[in-house]
Enzyme design. Structure first.
Site, PDB file in Angstrom:
ATOM      1  N   ARG A 126       0.802  -1.223   0.000  1.00 18.89           N
ATOM      2  CA  ARG A 126       0.000   0.000   0.000  1.00 18.89           C
ATOM      3  C   ARG A 126       0.834   1.272   0.000  1.00 18.89           C
ATOM      4  O   ARG A 126       0.630   2.154  -0.827  1.00 18.89           O
ATOM      5  CB  ARG A 126      -0.953   0.010   1.209  1.00 18.89           C
ATOM      6  N   HIS A 173      -7.509  -5.263  -8.326  1.00 23.15           N
ATOM      7  CA  HIS A 173      -7.365  -4.510  -7.069  1.00 23.15           C
ATOM      8  C   HIS A 173      -8.722  -4.415  -6.366  1.00 23.15           C
ATOM      9  O   HIS A 173      -9.444  -3.425  -6.520  1.00 23.15           O
ATOM     10  CB  HIS A 173      -6.823  -3.114  -7.388  1.00 23.15           C
ATOM     11  N   TYR A 197     -17.827  11.232 -15.376  1.00 23.14           N
ATOM     12  CA  TYR A 197     -17.779  12.390 -16.266  1.00 23.14           C
ATOM     13  C   TYR A 197     -16.449  12.526 -16.999  1.00 23.14           C
ATOM     14  O   TYR A 197     -16.384  13.202 -18.026  1.00 23.14           O
ATOM     15  CB  TYR A 197     -18.019  13.684 -15.477  1.00 23.14           C
TER      16      TYR A 197
END
Length: 767
Positions: free
Chosen positions: A36, A82, A127
């Protein structure tokens, strides 16, 4: 009493809670560190970034392709590779697309992807659209060439690359930041051409380091100066200046930890300050808010207006308007650098996951040596992969050529045999792969001209195989190949430095003092006989005409500016300083000085002085001694003041008097018995404190008996007249009329005319 029988549990593992908690915490810690927070040194990416780049390449979103909705990419990433939150995945994707966050963006976004003022203002993923940038080829170009290992994805249905085969030291180019468990990384971005030049330098000048499994930290640290000739400092996405001293940068690259300071770029245009570049990740609107807050708090009286003129042509253009052209703009900017985000420090921790899978702190040399080992291994594996491909192709071409030379027989076998493959293998001594390749070849490829093509391809592949074998067999040739590829990629994808180095050539960030920030207005400080003080605006105030408390009266006054320190002198010779702007207003009767200071018991105040620290003041006692001092030498932060004048026993200090700078000034001193002496002011010493020298000779017996004391002193500029006050009358002496009273310092002087011998004060007229 017997113990109860414990029930038997089957299918459970029983371990102590301490052991379980320790194991769980360590597992979690290693997950956070490795999967991470920290980047892998080879490709400089965290797992989520690597999976985003790979998923986009699998979707065909290359730099020349038509972009697709970001939601499509995020869906593929979290669905295939993931399994985490979509918002976190999208934020990682946005970060790689922001040119003000990544030095070399990996994602080319279309739509609202945030702004430097507000990086989190990006639109939702439904968008926006995205594709990979051209620079992403540095990470993906060799992905299918056997350069890296592949591992199963989280559910075992697909394979994904363990890491990407970076052709440049991406871990240094875009940097990284992250907080793990007990470990953090803050790698600043760098310039691709500079880092590539440093890597090539190691390949050429220090190839032996790359063949050793371990290199001593001291040996790597010793390489820092020569590498810094190529990589002098980080290179941030914004064009702010790096003002860290070279010694601090050298420490960062040597030890892997430290901090870098960035400062906004600015210039003067038509009397205004125009800021054209901000430090990394600094918001222009926040900077304007910080400056505006100081203006509202009246801490920036020299600034009149702020404007944000940023647009598409000028992404950063902040305008600061000084109040007048007399404002010291350099001093103003030094203050803003110290009190706003126009100058900011960035922590550096060069932590990454090394090739052995362990997190480690590196210096610049350690980073490059470790990455070059990774890169050389990638190139070696790529060549070995290609070598196997070429050998396999040559093997197939050998069988195809045998079939071509016996084409009629091959066709007969295929037409008449139920299982032509074993027959071909037996008839022409082919391998299974060769026979399969012949059977899959179309007849049109067996035309007469194909023999020439086959033999030409064989020759070409043979030459390539020989070249690959020679390269794999020679360390020098392998290093030369890696070196050439690094230089070519740096030239193709690199650019010029954006963050100029300005260490030691610019302003020193320093906040303005409280007095410098105050408005400079004329003020008159008045002190009464009983030690009450007040400040009146302006210099046209008559201090004696102010109202005083019953039993009190005017003692002394000084004129100056509101941003200066007022210096008070007490009867013991101690000085005290208070800001003039903080004194009570003259609209009332003031406040006792003893409330803001702590004079010795029984001491009273005798006078006040006001001016700049470099201004000169005359300090004297009625015993006839005195000296000239800088006003700054009398300043103090202590309530108890500081010793300034050594007062002889039985004497009192006189009120301090300002001293003019012009050459040729004189000092006039008079006793209360009517003796007046005028002598050059230069004859009096300049001291920081002390008793001084004798000004006028007051007989010790008369002084001890209280019959005569030094009553007043005043400085006379060239051409000035002297006014002697005696009771309600005064005597004005012109420069010519002062001739009888001129003499040397410490003389007795001449006596004034009758009627003016009870001297109370001296005053300068004209000059």
């Amino acid at each position: 009493m017997t113990d109860p029988v414990r029930p038997a549990f089957h299918g459970f593992e029983q371990i102590p809670l301490r052991e379980y908690a320790e194991r769980a915490y360590l597992d979690y810690s290693m997950y956070v560190v490795l999967d991470r927070a920290l980047p892998y040194l080879g490709d400089g990416l965290k797992p989520v970034q690597r999976r985003i780049i790979y998923a986009m390449s699998e979707l065909g979103l290359s730099a020349g392709a038509k972009p697709k909705k970001s939601a499509r990419t995020v869906g593929d990433v979290i669905g295939k590779f993931h399994p985490h939150g979509d918002s976190a995945c999208y934020e990682s994707m946005v970060l790689m697309a922001q040119p003000f966050s990544f030095r070399y963006p990996l994602v080319d976004g279309q739509g609202n992807w945030g702004a430097q003022d507000d990086p989190k203002s990006f639109a939702a993923m439904r968008y926006t659209e995205a594709r990979l940038t051209r620079f992403a080829e540095v990470l993906l170009a060799e992905l299918g060439h056997g350069a890296v290992d592949w591992v199963p994805n989280f559910d075992g249905t697909l394979d994904e690359p363990k890491l990407l085969p970076a052709r440049l030291p991406h871990v240094l180019l875009n940097g990284a930041s992250g907080i793990a468990v007990g470990l953090a990384t803050d790698i600043p971005p760098h310039n691709a051409r500079e880092v590539a030049a440093a890597a090539v330098h190691l390949l050429r000048e220090r190839p032996g380091l790359l063949d050793r499994d371990a290199v001593a930290a001291e040996e790597l640290a010793a390489l820092t100066p020569e590498l810094m000739r190529h990589v002098p400092a980080p290179d941030y996405p914004t064009e702010a200046e790096i003002v860290s001293p070279p010694e601090e940068l050298a420490q960062i690259y040597r030890e892997g930890t430290g901090s870098v300071r960035l400062r906004a770029r600015w210039e003067k245009q038509d009397g205004a300050v125009v800021i054209t570049a901000l430090p990394y990740q600094v918001s222009g609107s926040k900077v304007l808010e910080q400056i505006a807050a100081q203006m509202q708090a009246k801490k920036l009286p020299m600034v009149e207006d702020l404007r944000d003129e940023s647009d598409h042509e000028w992404p950063v253009r902040l305008v600061v308007e000084p109040r007048s052209n007399r404002v010291d703009v350099d001093r103003l900017m030094a203050h803003l650098f110290a009190t706003t985000d126009l100058e900011k420090g960035y922590r550096v921790n060069l932590n990454a996951i090394a090739l052995d899978g362990r997190p480690r702190r590196f210096g610049l040399a350690g980073f490059l040596v470790e990455w070059l080992r990774f890169r050389i291994d990638c190139v070696r594996r790529r060549l070995e992969h290609r070598q196997e491909k070429v050998r396999a192709r040559l093997h197939l071409l050998e069988g195809l050529l045998a079939a071509f030379l016996n084409l009629d027989e091959v066709i007969r076998v295929i037409r008449h045999e139920d299982e032509p493959k074993p027959a071909l293998i037996e008839r022409f001594s082919l391998t299974d792969a060769q026979a399969e390749f012949i059977l899959e070849t179309r007849l049109r490829h067996l035309a007469r001209l194909e023999e020439m093509k086959i033999r030409g391809e064989q020759d070409e592949l043979a030459r390539e195989l020989d070249e690959i074998s020679r390269t794999l067999g020679s360390r020098k040739l392998l290093h030369r190949l890696v070196e050439g590829e690094i230089e070519a990629d740096a030239e193709r994808y690199g650019d010029d430095r954006r963050s100029p180095l300005r260490a030691g050539t610019g302003l020193v960030a320093a906040a303005l003092s409280e007095t410098e920030l105050l408005p400079s207005e004329p003020v008159t400080v008045v002190i009464s006989a009983k030690g009450w003080v007040r400040a009146a605006k302006g210099h046209d105030v008559d201090p004696a005409a102010l109202s005083y408390r019953a039993g009190d009266a005017f003692l002394h006054a000084a004129r100056g500016r509101s941003n200066q320190l007022a210096v008070f002198l007490d009867s013991t010779g101690r000085s005290y300083s208070l800001p003039a702007h903080a004194l009570p207003s003259a609209r009332g009767q003031g406040e006792p000085l003893a409330a803001s200071t702590a004079p010795p018991p029984g001491a009273s105040f005798v006078g006040v002085a006001l001016g700049d620290p470099e201004d000169l003041v005359l300090l004297a006692t009625d015993a006839g001694y005195g000296f000239v001092a800088r006003l700054g030498d009398l300043h103090t932060n202590h309530r108890a003041g500081k010793a300034a004048v050594t007062v002889p026993q039985g004497a009192l200090p006189l009120p301090p008097r300002p001293v003019p700078e012009p050459e040729g000034a004189h000092l006039a001193a008079a006793t209360d018995a009517g003796y007046l002496l005028v002598f050059p002011l230069a004859d009096l010493p300049r001291l920081a404190r002390g008793k001084g020298n004798k000004i006028l000779n007051v007989p010790k017996k008369r002084f001890a008996a209280g019959e005569e004391r030094l009553a007043a002193v005043v400085t006379l500029p060239p051409g000035a007249s002297l006014r002697v006050h005696s009771g309600r009358q005064y005597l004005t002496l012109s420069p010519n009329e002062l001739a009888p009273f001129r003499g040397d310092r410490a003389q007795r002087g001449a006596r004034l005319p009758r009627g003016y011998r009870r001297v109370e004060a001296l005053e300068t007229v004209g000059g």
